[in-house]
Design a protein around this motif. Sequence first.
Motif, PDB file in Angstrom:
ATOM      1  N   TYR A  50      -8.831   5.253   0.583  1.00  0.00           N
ATOM      2  CA  TYR A  50      -8.549   3.898   0.118  1.00  0.00           C
ATOM      3  C   TYR A  50      -9.861   3.152  -0.086  1.00  0.00           C
ATOM      4  N   TRP A  60      -3.922   4.397  -8.650  1.00  0.00           N
ATOM      5  CA  TRP A  60      -3.852   5.676  -7.939  1.00  0.00           C
ATOM      6  C   TRP A  60      -4.609   6.725  -8.744  1.00  0.00           C
ATOM      7  N   HIS A 118       0.846  -1.199   0.000  1.00  0.00           N
ATOM      8  CA  HIS A 118       0.000   0.000   0.000  1.00  0.00           C
ATOM      9  C   HIS A 118       0.881   1.249   0.000  1.00  0.00           C
ATOM     10  N   TYR A 132      -6.835   5.613  -3.752  1.00  0.00           N
ATOM     11  CA  TYR A 132      -6.049   4.423  -4.083  1.00  0.00           C
ATOM     12  C   TYR A 132      -6.924   3.177  -3.957  1.00  0.00           C
ATOM     13  N   ARG A 157      -2.471  -2.283  -8.698  1.00  0.00           N
ATOM     14  CA  ARG A 157      -2.548  -1.134  -7.800  1.00  0.00           C
ATOM     15  C   ARG A 157      -2.874   0.090  -8.653  1.00  0.00           C
ATOM     16  N   GLU A 203      -6.918  -1.465  -5.177  1.00  0.00           N
ATOM     17  CA  GLU A 203      -6.372  -2.594  -5.920  1.00  0.00           C
ATOM     18  C   GLU A 203      -7.507  -3.221  -6.725  1.00  0.00           C
TER      19      GLU A 203
END
Length: 223
Positions: free
Chosen positions: A136, A207, A125, A171, A205, A173
């Motif tokens: 998140y 962003w 992370h 953020y 991942r 996944e």
Amino acid sequence: MVDIAAANEEATTVRKAPDAEAAAMAGALARAFFDDPVFTRVLRGDTRRMSVLRHGFELFLRRVWLAEGQTFTTAGVAGVAVWEPPGQWKHGVVEQLRLLPAMLAVFRRHSPRVLRALTALESGHPAEPAYAPHYYLPFLGVDPPWQGRGLGGALLAPVLKRCDREGVPAYLEASTARNRALYERHGFAVTEEFALARQAPPQWRMWREPGQGRIGDRQGGES
């Protein structure tokens, strides 16, 4: 499959999730992630996978996510977006130890793989100071009959609008290429492809800088 008119109406009802709907939201998330390649591998060979998923999601909703106040759903609990606010995604040792007995009871023989997966996700992370404080998204799930009708974007919108307004990144996944495409439409960019273990399915991942994407567009729509 729910018709588009009904999905459009449901999308207008996105709101913060009340504690009383934890069980219903856990069911929606379990159905959304039942065929997810990561969960399929972690819970492999278990004929009780749906039950394990439902109880696992309910545990985290009741003990972690709802208390953070950034979980969103719709009037009919057609989907769920679980967000963790800046600075709250990393759970301390004491909190983890408090959760451990309940996790072992839910996941049983899968517990070592579940714990390794959580550790791998946390270790990768983006952390300060290299990365800015950020929201998140650990889970976004839409119940299968509602998928492909824009609810994913609707569930993302409240926090992404806040990110844009306050200048805060986000953020997540992604666990499938379809999910990755949804997030890309909303301004997320892949920073890394990874896997939780050798021969595990790929994940990405992602962003998002504030001000990216088309908030509230009605394309795509599931976890």
